[in-house]
Each structure stands twice: as C-alpha cells, then as structure tokens.
Design a protein around this motif. Sequence first.
Motif, mmCIF file in Angstrom:
data_model
loop_
_atom_site.group_PDB
_atom_site.id
_atom_site.type_symbol
_atom_site.label_atom_id
_atom_site.label_comp_id
_atom_site.label_asym_id
_atom_site.label_seq_id
_atom_site.Cartn_x
_atom_site.Cartn_y
_atom_site.Cartn_z
ATOM 1 N N ARG A 1 0.811 -1.218 0.000
ATOM 2 C CA ARG A 1 0.000 0.000 0.000
ATOM 3 C C ARG A 1 0.841 1.263 0.000
ATOM 4 N N ALA B 1 3.007 2.771 -2.129
ATOM 5 C CA ALA B 1 3.003 3.675 -3.279
ATOM 6 C C ALA B 1 1.713 4.483 -3.340
ATOM 7 N N THR B 2 0.599 3.826 -3.069
ATOM 8 C CA THR B 2 -0.690 4.529 -3.084
ATOM 9 C C THR B 2 -0.742 5.573 -1.974
ATOM 10 N N ALA B 3 -0.250 5.195 -0.791
ATOM 11 C CA ALA B 3 -0.268 6.116 0.339
ATOM 12 C C ALA B 3 0.637 7.320 0.079
ATOM 13 N N ARG B 4 1.800 7.099 -0.499
ATOM 14 C CA ARG B 4 2.694 8.218 -0.807
ATOM 15 C C ARG B 4 2.046 9.172 -1.812
ATOM 16 N N ALA B 5 1.375 8.611 -2.795
ATOM 17 C CA ALA B 5 0.744 9.444 -3.820
ATOM 18 C C ALA B 5 -0.376 10.296 -3.236
ATOM 19 N N ALA B 6 -1.006 9.810 -2.174
ATOM 20 C CA ALA B 6 -2.120 10.537 -1.568
ATOM 21 C C ALA B 6 -1.660 11.583 -0.567
#
Length: 660
Positions: A496, A498-503
């Motif tokens: 999770r 990469a998704t968390a960093r993008a958010a």
Amino acid sequence: MDRLPRAFSSYRLAALIGRPLVAVSLAALASACATAQDRAAPATASATASAPLPREAFDYKGWDAYLGGVDSAQFSALTQINKDNVKQLQVAWEYPTGQGQPTAFNPIVVHGIMYVTSGDGKIVALDPATGRELWKSETTGRISGRGVNYWQSADGADRRLVFLNDGLVRAIDARTGKYIPNFSIDLREALPEGHAPTARPLMTNNPGRIFEDTYIVSLPAGAYDYASAPADIQAYDIRTGALKWVFNVVPRVGEFGSDTWPEKDREKFGGVHNWSEFTIDPELGIAYIPTGTARYDFYGGNRPGDNLFANSIVALDARTGKRVWHFQTIHHDLWDMDLPNAPKLMTITKDGKKIPVVIVAAKHGFVFVFDRRTGEPVWPIEERPVPASDVPGERASPTQPFPTWPLPFARQSFTEADINPLLPEADQAALREKLRGSRNEGLFTPPSVRGSVHMPGHNGGVNFGNSAVDPLNQRFFVVSREIPVIIKLNEIPEARLATARAAMPNGSAETYPYTSPVDFMLQPNGMVAIKPPFSFLTAYDMNTGNILYRIANGESLATQAQGLTDIGSQAPRGGPVATASGLLFVGTAGDRTFRARDAATGTVLWEHKFDAATEGVPAIYEVNGRQYITLPVGGDGLFAQRGNPAPGPSRYVTFALPAR
C-alpha cells in the motif's frame, strides 16, 4: 506581510503591530529565532483597545441558543432555585426520545416552545412546562447532534430553526417543523478547486451560530487521512441562502499565514476544523472560533511550518469574515490537541483595570486569557523549548506557548509513579514495561516510531460543553478528564506504500505516510491507566487567575461498588451550568448522577441518580414564573467501566421545585 518573531516573553500584541517584538531575554530570543519560524500577528492594532468597555447586555434569563446563547456562557440569571431550596428539586416531566443513538443535544426554549431531538433524528417541539409533544419535524437524515439555531425576522412573521442536515444547510419553520422551501445549501459548493475528494457530505455535530441575519458554520475535515478538504468557515444569508463570506482556515497561497504551510498541494491540506462549538460577542460583532489540528494528526513532515490557523483562537468580524486577531496555542501540532471548547466571555478586574476577556480552555490543560478586543494576553504567555522529533522528515516546532498564569487544570505528565494502583499488579507491570519502552519527556514529547507518552491525551483535558462562567462573580468552571495515550507511528504494508505516498500532499522522499492507531491504554477491566482522580472540576477566580478549588468530578459505578469514592467519573462529557443564585449544575456519566454544587466551594448540595448516563449540557429556563432544568439522559457514556447495569431508556428529564 506583517510578521513578529517568536520569543520567550509575553506577547504585547496590540501595541506591537508593525514593529519587532522585544524579548525580555536576549539570549532566549537568539535561541528561539535561530530555530523557529516567525509567528503571525493580529490583523490590526484595533482602536477598540481604548474604546468604551462592552456593555455585555447578554440575555442570561433565556436559553434560546446552544449553551444558553451565542455568548456560550452556560450561565443562568434565574434565581428561583437557590442554595436553600435546591434539595427540594424533583422530576417535573420526562420525554422519551425512543430508539436510536442517545442524545447530547442541548435543548433551547423560544416563544414558549422547547426544541430537542429524538432517537430517529427528528427535531421535536415540546411544551417546556409539561413535556407534551407538539410536533416532530419532517426532516430526514442526520442533523447536527449538539444543538440548533433559532432566527426570526424583525416582525416575527418568519421564524426558523437553522441547522446542518446531511451536509446541507437547511431550515424548518419553527412553528410547524416543515422545511423552508428552496433553502438547501451543500457546504462543498464553496470549497476551492483542487481540494481533496469529499465522497460523503460534510457533516458535523457543531450547530454553528446565528449573528443578525447570518448563519455562520464551520466545516468538518473531509477525511482523517493526510489529504483532507479544508474546513473553512462559511457564512450564509438566512433568508436567501446566499454565501456571504468564507474564511480559509488553511490560508490560500498569498494570504496572511500562507508562509506557515508549503505551497505545493495547498488545497489538499485539511483538518484545522472547528468541529465542536464557537462563540459570538454580538456587541463587538466578533466570532471567536477555536480550531483543530492539521491533518495528519500525528505526523507533519509533509506540512513544515507552524500551520496557521490550526490550534488557534481566531477572532473574525462576524459581518465580513475578516480576521481581527488570532493566537496559535500549539505550533505544528503533532498530538491532536485541538481546541474543542467554546470560548467564554466576561469582564474581569485586574490590577484595578476592567478588561473584557475571552477565555480559552485547551485540551492540553492550559487556560489562555486574552483581551477579546485585541488578542493581547492578560497574563504573559512564554515560548519555551520543547523536545525535538526523532522521526525522519519531521520538523517539530522547537518552542511552544506556555501560559504563565492561570495554573493548568489538568495533569500534563504520566510516569510510573502515576500508574493506577487500582489495577491488578500484572496490568500495572505491563504499563511499567510500556512506559519504559516509550519516549516520555513531558507535555510536548513528539510522536515516535517506538511510541511516545502524551498526557492528558487527545481525548482528555477539556471537551465540548465542558466549561461555564459566572459573569457576576468572575468565575470560570472547567470539567476535565485524564486519559493518557501512547502515540506510536507505524509503517504501512509495502503493497500500500506507493498509493499512500501518492495521496500525501507535498510528499517527498524525506516524508513517510505513517499511521497511528489510537492507544488510550484502557485496561482489561475498562479503567484508564492513570491513578485517580480520573476527572476534575476546577473553578477559577478570573480577577486573579487563582484556582478556587480543584475536586474530583463525580464517581464511577464500578469503583463505587468497591467502596471507593472521590476518584472522579471516568471520561465524563457532562457540561456545567452556573446560576446567579450561586449554584453549579453538572452531570457525570460514570455514576449516572446529576448534581447541584455550591459554586463557591464545590460542595454537593443535591444529587439525583439516573438509570443511564447523562452527557451534554443542561438548559435552564422559566415558564409562567416557574424555573426548570432539562438535560438529556441515555446510554452508558464514553469509556464506561465494565460491569455497569444495562442503561435505561433514552429521554429528556426535567427538574423543578414542587408546584405551589
């Protein structure tokens, strides 16, 4: 842009606009300025500093708004019930609210009608003398859970109740409960372009306030995560629903305070929400709005800076939304130390001089007191060094504001010596081990990967409805609770990441989207980790700032059964109300008890036992010459200890002296 350096001194705010702040210690000034960002100043050197004192012609006899009035005093000038006859109080009537969530809604009484809520989410009109139901509203969906606003036109022909309803500003006819046609505003419509998604309506239990023909409402944070819609303060025309003004709690790029945030992804930074309640001085035309923490609550590596106007008391011109002054009580908050309590107004006499003040009780146990016209502190507030963060990418503020007076109303540390001795030895040993493995360097110990101790905790200290004033005797009353926490930053699964960093707004290789599950250290038997008292009732003389008394606030059924007393109700959320007859009424959920105390001493003069918890604020009012007190009852309360009997039905209970 007008800016003042932060220093170890009191802030003589009104007199220092436009010139540097002079510190009492040059060494301290050099130390602070070497590491700390500049502090934003009040908007203007208001001429009100030399203007006549406010008349404070508040209507303390009625209860026509949440907390009694827009001034949030939680004070009644009615004197029929007094210290001599309070023992004769008896139940006058009850109104069952039915199935559903127990209510903490503060009743209001206007033109001989009381307005409450039912378990199914309706606004209900009652006869305030008998409790007889007059009508239920046609509303559907969730409504503001703590109160409602009444407004009428100058000729009285148009009478409305205004509130949030599933994220919409709605109004009903105060005489029928029917929706006002063509009056429905989605709070999301005024949000800036590019804000974080708001998949659900922006709904909050904060009832907002009405000033003249304007409804002022503070938006909730749109999410709990790093990206969150800004919780701006909006004002609407009562008649038309037209947007009048917006105050951006996260300043837009170029606005005052903008340099306390990163520019990248500005519209995705959120939190900073007045989720609870606020106060208006109708004579000065100023709204005093306490704000919350910036998202994410426990890690701010992606939001370097002080983060105005988070954790601030913001004084706004209620007609225009322009900032009059502000004060930030915590810089770059990492502890979820929002300001949840409505500021209180009164005029005190200090050193022979009358000062109209606004009093702000903070969740971390401090009392901040300002001249409400200018924001100048009544007693010095010092910037003191605090521990640095050891978390990669985090830049905790090197200093924080400490009021030099009055003394705090809450304990602000939790060590092995403070462990609850009522716990089994095995549980005490486990707590000792947990404390030894955690950072524990006092009030502002930053969150850490190994875990950090924080006291009184982000569900401790003061909360909504938890303070009252006696403007006749210049007293200030605070209900507080003691719930230490461990704030531990956890890494997230690689799948999770990469998704968390993008958010994460303004994310970078130096920052990390930590999570932090809440750890209140509640024990297997349901008790808190700290030794009693678990909660306090504190009274201040505001002319001197001295504490008059600080006593345990109520009890808990589980500990009463063991013969233990004077240890305080665990996590009470009952709000106090003071009266001109020298009484202080307050309920505690843990022992399901409503008490009348001598306001001068705290001595219990009368009490009534319920079969369920009481949370919220009582309403005191008069009908046909008879004084009444109504409060909500239901459920088991927050953090109830185990073993309590099942609570009785949810209802409103009203007390009065025997009818003559």
